[in-house]
Design a protein around this motif. Structure first.
Motif, PDB file in Angstrom:
ATOM      1  N   ALA A 177     -54.816 -27.277  32.683  1.00 38.02           N
ATOM      2  CA  ALA A 177     -54.203 -27.599  31.397  1.00 38.02           C
ATOM      3  C   ALA A 177     -54.428 -29.048  30.984  1.00 38.02           C
ATOM      4  N   ASN A 178     -55.235 -29.786  31.747  1.00 31.58           N
ATOM      5  CA  ASN A 178     -55.346 -31.223  31.498  1.00 31.58           C
ATOM      6  C   ASN A 178     -56.711 -31.664  30.987  1.00 31.58           C
ATOM      7  N   ARG A 179     -57.570 -30.737  30.626  1.00 34.64           N
ATOM      8  CA  ARG A 179     -58.871 -31.176  30.126  1.00 34.64           C
ATOM      9  C   ARG A 179     -58.692 -31.831  28.757  1.00 34.64           C
ATOM     10  N   PRO A 180     -59.563 -32.766  28.415  1.00 36.08           N
ATOM     11  CA  PRO A 180     -59.382 -33.509  27.159  1.00 36.08           C
ATOM     12  C   PRO A 180     -59.559 -32.619  25.936  1.00 36.08           C
ATOM     13  N   PHE A 181     -58.826 -32.950  24.882  1.00 31.19           N
ATOM     14  CA  PHE A 181     -58.933 -32.217  23.622  1.00 31.19           C
ATOM     15  C   PHE A 181     -60.180 -32.641  22.858  1.00 31.19           C
ATOM     16  N   LEU A 182     -60.564 -31.804  21.920  1.00 30.56           N
ATOM     17  CA  LEU A 182     -61.624 -32.122  20.957  1.00 30.56           C
ATOM     18  C   LEU A 182     -60.986 -32.390  19.596  1.00 30.56           C
ATOM     19  N   PRO A 183     -61.659 -33.115  18.712  1.00 30.16           N
ATOM     20  CA  PRO A 183     -61.090 -33.414  17.392  1.00 30.16           C
ATOM     21  C   PRO A 183     -60.817 -32.143  16.589  1.00 30.16           C
ATOM     22  N   VAL A 184     -59.719 -32.157  15.865  1.00 27.24           N
ATOM     23  CA  VAL A 184     -59.356 -31.044  14.987  1.00 27.24           C
ATOM     24  C   VAL A 184     -59.195 -31.530  13.542  1.00 27.24           C
ATOM     25  N   ALA A 185     -58.362 -32.529  13.338  1.00 23.75           N
ATOM     26  CA  ALA A 185     -58.048 -32.971  11.975  1.00 23.75           C
ATOM     27  C   ALA A 185     -59.277 -33.477  11.237  1.00 23.75           C
ATOM     28  N   GLU A 186     -60.126 -34.244  11.914  1.00 22.66           N
ATOM     29  CA  GLU A 186     -61.280 -34.839  11.222  1.00 22.66           C
ATOM     30  C   GLU A 186     -62.250 -33.787  10.705  1.00 22.66           C
ATOM     31  N   PRO A 187     -62.688 -32.813  11.534  1.00 28.84           N
ATOM     32  CA  PRO A 187     -63.576 -31.787  10.967  1.00 28.84           C
ATOM     33  C   PRO A 187     -62.894 -30.921   9.913  1.00 28.84           C
ATOM     34  N   MET A 188     -61.574 -30.704  10.034  1.00 33.12           N
ATOM     35  CA  MET A 188     -60.871 -29.951   8.992  1.00 33.12           C
ATOM     36  C   MET A 188     -60.925 -30.708   7.666  1.00 33.12           C
ATOM     37  N   ARG A 189     -60.643 -32.009   7.710  1.00 31.67           N
ATOM     38  CA  ARG A 189     -60.704 -32.795   6.475  1.00 31.67           C
ATOM     39  C   ARG A 189     -62.125 -32.824   5.907  1.00 31.67           C
ATOM     40  N   ALA A 190     -63.109 -33.006   6.786  1.00 31.80           N
ATOM     41  CA  ALA A 190     -64.494 -33.126   6.336  1.00 31.80           C
ATOM     42  C   ALA A 190     -64.985 -31.853   5.663  1.00 31.80           C
TER      43      ALA A 190
END
Length: 476
Positions: A177-190
């Motif tokens: 459960a500790n692997r790093p996240f990937l961006p979500v908000a930036e690609p959604m906005r783009a």
């Protein structure tokens, strides 16, 4: 032995099946932001832009490395066992397995430029214009065609099914459960994506990739309490992602209407109700404590709620407990998702529910095969007849590009009507790369839908309006 890409293009590499070879090319992971990966594509050609993925099996192959490989900006040389593929569902010709990087030969390095240099040159020449912007003019077909989607005031774009940000707990216990996240908000906005149904998965510890490499399957019986605990871990991970990305959580019609001022937003969903473990009170717990607003009944296990498409039926469709869960979701205000369920499950769910159903991610097939995740016209109509929505997914085995995906959406519309079709990307949920890998591609998909003959208003329905109707009717 070193080989070059002409053997891949001409299929001369067929004679090298199951031999050790060395190849060089550009490494491209499924997650564009990943700094390392053990599964990625190796391409003969540099990408035209940072978001592009190779699609041509004559100039790219799948790589399964023995350990994560650094995704750098230069050509990489790999040594591994070359396998020839026969009738691969994703269309690939070859795989390089047990692969590991080797030192690139100086001659090979001097013959190519780095990806960074290539991209810099492309930008200077204006080649990077293929990177999509917020509903800019874009087409994969006729150059210069006017394919700008102009959403109506107040319209929302909604992905019915997504694992964006890498929200799922890894199947690798070393990462968990500790692997790093990937961006979500930036690609959604783009890309102009307003809302995603962010789906945790609550059967991962009991499911793995089948020996064929093309599908998931349950491989053991979980211990009592195991999947409930996994669900709690996944809900907590989803909350960490929400906090990190500063995402707005939608819980009702009023908060959905606020999305325009709140920015990138999520509806909390669960792919599979395995965490219930047969206990109806856990539906209330997930609704109250974790803000669950969309529940998919089954996933890759034949669970207490019913049968699944990818395994032989056991229950004859939806169980009595499954029907009880549907009724409880109706009462609380949770959208019921029947993806992965058999046609018999969907028919009983449709007869039980008092609210519209969704089938969040699939595609239409004239005659679905055994273990197929595709659905028949009758299966689709059973969902539509409740007033519901079917989300069409971007699986590369079904659609080689976005134009083909738009055609697949059109086929679904021809069966159930435009008011009953939506978008379910299954973002980061595929074994093999799909044709829609980033929300930055949403303008391109909108363009493809316009080229397929949909009107501006119909594109708005498909990309969010239809699901919004179902959500508001269910959640209130």
């Amino acid at each position: 032995m070193p080989i070059d890409w002409t053997l891949i293009e001409t299929r001369g590499a067929d004679a090298l099946h199951d031999t050790i070879v060395e190849m060089e090319g550009w490494a491209m992971p499924l997650d564009a932001a990943a700094q390392s990966a053990s599964y990625f594509l190796l391409s003969a050609d540099a990408p035209c832009c940072g978001g592009c993925m190779p699609r041509c099996p004559a100039t790219s192959i799948e790589v399964f490395a023995t350990q994560p490989v650094r995704m750098g900006d230069d050509v990489i040389r790999l040594r591994g066992r070359l396998l020839r593929l026969q009738d691969d569902p994703a269309g690939w010709r070859y795989q390089l397995v047990t692969a590991a990087p080797t030192a690139a030969q100086p001659a090979a390095q001097s013959a190519r430029v780095s990806r960074r240099v290539f991209l810099a040159a492309g930008a200077a020449l204006g080649l990077a214009a293929c990177a999509p912007g917020r509903f800019a003019n874009y087409t994969e077909g006729e150059a210069g065609a006017d394919t700008t989607w102009t959403p109506l005031p107040g319209a929302l774009t909604i992905d019915i099914h997504s694992h964006a940000g890498r929200v799922i707990v890894s199947r690798d216990p070393k990462i968990g459960a500790n692997r790093p996240f990937l961006p979500v908000a930036e690609p959604m906005r783009a890309g102009g994506m307003n809302v995603i149904c962010l789906a945790i998965v609550t059967d991962t510890t009991a499911v793995h990739v089948a020996a064929s490499g093309n599908r998931f399957e349950a491989f053991r019986t979980p211990e009592p309490g195991e999947l409930y605990q996994l669900g709690m871990t996944e809900f907590a991970r989803a909350q960490r992602l929400i906090d990190k990305e500063q995402l707005h959580v939608v819980t009702d019609a009023a908060s959905l209407a606020d999305v325009g001022t709140q920015g990138p937003s999520v509806i909390i969903a669960s792919e599979g109700a395995d965490f219930l473990e047969g206990r109806i009170e856990r539906v209330d717990e997930a609704y109250t404590q974790h803000r669950l607003r969309q529940l998919q009944l089954t996933h890759y296990r034949v669970n207490e709620l019913g049968d699944i498409q990818t395994e032989p039926p056991v229950h004859g469709g939806l169980t009595d407990f499954g029907a009880e869960v549907v009724r409880r979701c109706n009462t609380l205000g949770i959208v019921v998702d029947v993806a992965h369920g058999t046609y018999d499950l969907v028919k009983r769910a449709a007869a039980t529910t008092t609210k519209p159903l969704v089938l969040s991610h699939t595609a239409l097939s004239g005659s679905p095969r055994a273990r197929s995740r595709l659905i028949s016209a009758e299966h689709a109509r059973a969902v539509a007849d409740t007033g519901g929505v079917i989300g069409v997914w971007p699986n590369a085995a079904d659609f080689p590009n976005l134009d083909a995906m738009a055609t697949g959406i059109k086929r679904m519309v021809d069966v159930v009507g435009v008011a009953h079709v939506g978008l379910g990307t299954d973002m980061l949920g595929f074994i093999k790369p799909p044709v829609f890998t980033s929300y930055k591609q949403l303008p391109a998909l909108a363009a493809a839908l316009l080229q397929a003959g949909f009107t501006q208003a119909e594109v708005g329905q498909i990309l969010g309006g239809n699901y919004r109707r179902v959500f508001e009717a269910t959640v209130g």
